[in-house]
Design an enzyme around this catalytic site. Structure first.
Site, PDB file in Angstrom:
ATOM      1  N   LYS A 188      -0.860  -8.536   8.781  1.00 17.58           N
ATOM      2  CA  LYS A 188       0.470  -8.101   9.225  1.00 17.58           C
ATOM      3  C   LYS A 188       0.339  -7.521  10.631  1.00 17.58           C
ATOM      4  CE  LYS A 188       2.910  -4.556   9.607  1.00 17.58           C
ATOM      5  NZ  LYS A 188       3.774  -4.848  10.779  1.00 17.58           N
ATOM      6  N   GLU A 264      -9.320   2.312  11.872  1.00 16.26           N
ATOM      7  CA  GLU A 264      -9.573   2.688  13.268  1.00 16.26           C
ATOM      8  C   GLU A 264      -8.316   3.374  13.772  1.00 16.26           C
ATOM      9  OE1 GLU A 264     -11.107  -0.247  16.062  1.00 16.26           O
ATOM     10  OE2 GLU A 264     -10.619   1.146  17.669  1.00 16.26           O
ATOM     11  N   CYS A 298      -6.668   3.076  22.219  1.00 12.63           N
ATOM     12  CA  CYS A 298      -7.248   4.132  21.380  1.00 12.63           C
ATOM     13  C   CYS A 298      -8.487   4.734  22.026  1.00 12.63           C
ATOM     14  CB  CYS A 298      -7.527   3.617  19.982  1.00 12.63           C
ATOM     15  SG  CYS A 298      -8.483   2.117  19.946  1.00 12.63           S
ATOM     16  N   GLU A 396      -3.029  12.821  20.959  1.00  9.85           N
ATOM     17  CA  GLU A 396      -3.154  11.484  21.531  1.00  9.85           C
ATOM     18  C   GLU A 396      -1.783  11.105  22.087  1.00  9.85           C
ATOM     19  OE1 GLU A 396      -3.431   7.915  18.983  1.00  9.85           O
ATOM     20  OE2 GLU A 396      -5.070   7.295  20.270  1.00  9.85           O
TER      21      GLU A 396
HETATM   22  P1  NDP Z   1       1.641   2.888  13.701  1.00 11.59           P
HETATM   23  O1  NDP Z   1       0.437   3.484  13.102  1.00 11.59           O
HETATM   24  O2  NDP Z   1       2.970   3.157  13.067  1.00 11.59           O
HETATM   25  O3  NDP Z   1       1.497   1.276  13.774  1.00 11.59           O
HETATM   26  C1  NDP Z   1       0.307   0.547  13.653  1.00 11.59           C
HETATM   27  C2  NDP Z   1       0.480  -0.592  12.654  1.00 11.59           C
HETATM   28  O4  NDP Z   1       0.787  -0.056  11.366  1.00 11.59           O
HETATM   29  C3  NDP Z   1       1.637  -1.538  12.986  1.00 11.59           C
HETATM   30  O5  NDP Z   1       1.337  -2.838  12.523  1.00 11.59           O
HETATM   31  C4  NDP Z   1       2.775  -0.967  12.145  1.00 11.59           C
HETATM   32  O6  NDP Z   1       3.766  -1.930  11.898  1.00 11.59           O
HETATM   33  C5  NDP Z   1       2.023  -0.583  10.889  1.00 11.59           C
HETATM   34  N1  NDP Z   1       2.649   0.439  10.075  1.00 11.59           N
HETATM   35  C6  NDP Z   1       3.615   1.334  10.420  1.00 11.59           C
HETATM   36  N2  NDP Z   1       3.932   2.112   9.371  1.00 11.59           N
HETATM   37  C7  NDP Z   1       3.162   1.708   8.334  1.00 11.59           C
HETATM   38  C8  NDP Z   1       3.015   2.131   6.969  1.00 11.59           C
HETATM   39  N3  NDP Z   1       3.717   3.124   6.475  1.00 11.59           N
HETATM   40  N4  NDP Z   1       2.102   1.503   6.213  1.00 11.59           N
HETATM   41  C9  NDP Z   1       1.356   0.508   6.704  1.00 11.59           C
HETATM   42  N5  NDP Z   1       1.459   0.051   7.970  1.00 11.59           N
HETATM   43  C10 NDP Z   1       2.343   0.648   8.779  1.00 11.59           C
HETATM   44  O7  NDP Z   1       1.700   3.281  15.198  1.00 11.59           O
HETATM   45  P2  NDP Z   1       3.020   3.391  16.113  1.00 11.59           P
HETATM   46  O8  NDP Z   1       3.365   2.046  16.532  1.00 11.59           O
HETATM   47  O9  NDP Z   1       4.109   4.180  15.448  1.00 11.59           O
HETATM   48  O10 NDP Z   1       2.456   4.280  17.301  1.00 11.59           O
HETATM   49  C11 NDP Z   1       2.439   5.696  17.150  1.00 11.59           C
HETATM   50  C12 NDP Z   1       1.159   6.276  17.666  1.00 11.59           C
HETATM   51  O11 NDP Z   1       0.070   5.729  16.954  1.00 11.59           O
HETATM   52  C13 NDP Z   1       0.857   5.976  19.114  1.00 11.59           C
HETATM   53  O12 NDP Z   1       1.509   6.842  19.947  1.00 11.59           O
HETATM   54  C14 NDP Z   1      -0.636   6.139  19.143  1.00 11.59           C
HETATM   55  O13 NDP Z   1      -0.921   7.512  19.266  1.00 11.59           O
HETATM   56  C15 NDP Z   1      -1.085   5.662  17.781  1.00 11.59           C
HETATM   57  N6  NDP Z   1      -1.596   4.273  17.787  1.00 11.59           N
HETATM   58  C16 NDP Z   1      -2.937   4.092  17.809  1.00 11.59           C
HETATM   59  C17 NDP Z   1      -3.455   2.819  17.873  1.00 11.59           C
HETATM   60  C18 NDP Z   1      -4.908   2.564  17.915  1.00 11.59           C
HETATM   61  O14 NDP Z   1      -5.317   1.533  18.437  1.00 11.59           O
HETATM   62  N7  NDP Z   1      -5.726   3.435  17.344  1.00 11.59           N
HETATM   63  C19 NDP Z   1      -2.585   1.641  17.948  1.00 11.59           C
HETATM   64  C20 NDP Z   1      -1.174   1.941  17.870  1.00 11.59           C
HETATM   65  C21 NDP Z   1      -0.731   3.218  17.801  1.00 11.59           C
HETATM   66  P3  NDP Z   1       5.080  -2.018  12.832  1.00 11.59           P
HETATM   67  O15 NDP Z   1       4.631  -1.820  14.238  1.00 11.59           O
HETATM   68  O16 NDP Z   1       5.596  -3.373  12.546  1.00 11.59           O
HETATM   69  O17 NDP Z   1       5.982  -0.941  12.351  1.00 11.59           O
END
Ligand code: NDP
Length: 500
Positions: A188, A264, A298, A396
């Site tokens: 996903k 991660e 990240c 972050e």
């Molecule tokens: P999320 O953790 O919400 O998103 C990452 C992935 O998880 C996306 O595919 C998202 O889907 C999915 N997701 C969201 N909610 C759920 C859930 N309840 N259960 C399972 N999967 C879920 O990150 P955000 O996009 O909200 O970003 C917020 C913050 O997260 C950023 O500001 C950053 O700090 C951090 N982040 C860190 C990353 C990393 O590489 N370590 C990458 C991205 C974010 P969808 O986008 O379709 O909602």
């Protein structure tokens, strides 16, 4: 025409995608469709179905069947390697197309997107070798009557949830390794960046991956993502994203089938600069480390920790570099930093910039939105007069926002670097090998760079200490993560009887 010789433009019509199950695209039909606008251009670029939980069940069932009938796990490693190598070849042939859609959905510069796709080819090539190299162990030292072997078996059906910051790169740091292990999977992608994941599914089928081995369900995290974390028939979940959602993955695993987890998560990564470093080189590296991918990374080096005797001079050097970075249209070949990927992320970054000023930090450069008439852009930003308890120093931010703090001694630098709940990455800049090694040993981080930053390849594993996650991706460990270990005890000859 050669793509690099003409000015790239967004498409005039959004590209339509289906989701991918059992080796074919399924059109949206009556499902809702998510229309993604390019964050750099504000025009619709892709249309992607919002899958239902029933769609997820169908995809998991397809992956389950493909796993149980051994159409993939039953192949010799060499045969799996051939498919991965062929996929690498097709990615090379479709390199420009993948970079284009990555750039449009994410907002990253086209030159960077091309380089990332190049790195992904390497991931597939390297993982193909690992499909052949994966092996267990044997114990020939258990006495004349016993022989022990340790085998590695694929974990089963893997759920893979990927974020929007590096949609194709993060995918390719996982998919070829998961496939090398013999697992099947359901992916996903983030709803806002699904295109290149769907393209990869098509590429893998063309490369000879049997139907059902890789499936892609599209839709939002709160519905499809959450349902994956709770699914009783997913054996392992690899999640990359925020620490909060990582925490909910752990809870959901405990409440469902105790699925194995690879996580991660976030980072607040230190860049430690000693006065004896090559300061020019370090300033360039620090600017790159925070501005690359608009800091939506990240492993961004978001906390500059610099030796006090050079702190002011060095902060000035970094500010000069940040001011010269070419921010702008992601489709422009010259752009170094593109658009902020989502509106929500844009608001988050700007609110941290405001908060930093309210908390008393001094803005050295940046701190503003850049207006190019379309899209959302933030100037690379540097704060000084920062205390460890300020939100900009602790959280972050996931944007191009760097804080500077200073230290006197090596111990103080190490203590400041470790003063975070995270432990994803760290960099140290010094020409003194003793200091470099001391810091590398004592700072808690899963990835470390000495006199460089953000470099890497398919060979070295990725992952975090502390609240940055569990497990490792890439490298041989990245295949082993997707296996489970079986110990086999083999009696040689007749057992000595238990009942006389
Ligand atoms: P999320 O953790 O919400 O998103 C990452 C992935 O998880 C996306 O595919 C998202 O889907 C999915 N997701 C969201 N909610 C759920 C859930 N309840 N259960 C399972 N999967 C879920 O990150 P955000 O996009 O909200 O970003 C917020 C913050 O997260 C950023 O500001 C950053 O700090 C951090 N982040 C860190 C990353 C990393 O590489 N370590 C990458 C991205 C974010 P969808 O986008 O379709 O909602």
């Amino acid at each position: 025409m050669d793509a690099v010789s003409k000015k790239l433009m967004p498409p005039t019509q959004p590209r339509e995608f289906g989701f991918y199950v059992d080796g074919r695209f399924i059109p949206p039909g009556k499902r809702e469709v998510f229309e993604r606008a390019s964050p750099g251009h504000d025009v619709p670029v892709t249309r992607i179905p919002k899958c239902t939980e029933d769609d997820l069940d169908v995809a998991v069932a397809s992956a389950r069947l493909a796993f149980e009938d051994r159409r993939w796990s039953g192949l010799a490693g060499g045969d799996r390697a051939a498919v991965l190598l062929k996929a690498a070849e097709i990615i090379r042939a479709r390199h420009e197309e993948i970079a284009y859609w990555e750039c449009l959905e994410n907002g990253k510069p086209i030159a960077q997107a091309r380089a990332e796709v190049g790195g992904c080819i390497g991931m597939f090539e390297y993982a193909s070798g690992l499909a052949r190299a994966l092996h267990g162990d044997s114990f020939n030292n258990l006495g004349d009557s016993m022989f022990g072997i340790v085998t590695r078996e694929p974990v089963g059906v893997v759920g893979l949830i990927t974020p929007w910051n590096f949609p194709f790169l993060i995918l390719c740091e996982r998919v070829p390794y998961i496939l090398a292990s013999g697992c099947t999977l359901v992916v996903k992608p983030s709803e806002v960046t699904s295109a290149t994941t769907l393209i990869l599914a098509e590429i893998l089928s063309e490369a000879g991956l049997p139907d059902g081995v890789m499936n892609v369900v599209t839709g939002s995290g709160s519905t499809i993502g959450q349902a994956m974390t709770e699914h009783m028939d997913i054996d392992m979940l690899s999640f990359t994203g925020s620490t909060n959602v990582g925490r909910s993955c752990v809870a959901a695993s405990g409440k469902s089938n105790f699925k194995k987890l690879g996580l991660e998560l976030g980072g607040k990564n230190p860049q430690i600069v000693f006065a004896d470093a090559d300061l020019e080189d370090a300033a360039d590296g620090v600017a790159f480390g925070i501005a690359f991918n608009t800091g939506q990374c990240c492993v961004s080096g978001s906390r500059l920790i610099v030796e006090r005797s050079v702190a002011d001079e060095f902060a000035g050097m970094v500010a000069d570099k940040l001011a010269k970075i070419r921010v702008g249209d992601p489709l422009d070949e010259q752009t170094q930093v593109g658009a902020i990927t989502t509106d929500a992320q844009n608001r988050t970054i700007m609110s941290y910039i405001e908060r930093g000023q309210k908390e008393g930090a001094t803005l050295v450069c940046g701190g503003v939105q850049l207006d190019f008439g379309q899209g959302q852009y933030i100037a690379p930003t540097l704060f000084k007069d920062v205390d460890s308890d300020m939100a900009i120093a602790k959280d972050e931010i996931f944007g191009p926002v760097l804080t500077v703090q200073s230290f006197e001694t090596v111990d103080e630098a190490i203590q400041m670097a470790n003063d975070t709940v995270y432990g994803l990455a760290a960099s140290v800049w010094t020409k003194n090998i003793d200091k470099a090694l001391m810091v590398t040993r004592q700072v808690q981080a899963g990835r470390f760079w000495v006199n460089t930053t953000l470099s890497g390849g398919p060979e070295l594993p990725l992952g975090g200490f502390k609240q940055s996650g569990w497990g490792r991706e890439a490298g041989m460990m990245g295949v082993e993560e997707y296996t489970q270990v079986k110990s086999v005890h083999i009696e040689i000859g007749k057992r000595s009887p238990w009942v006389a």
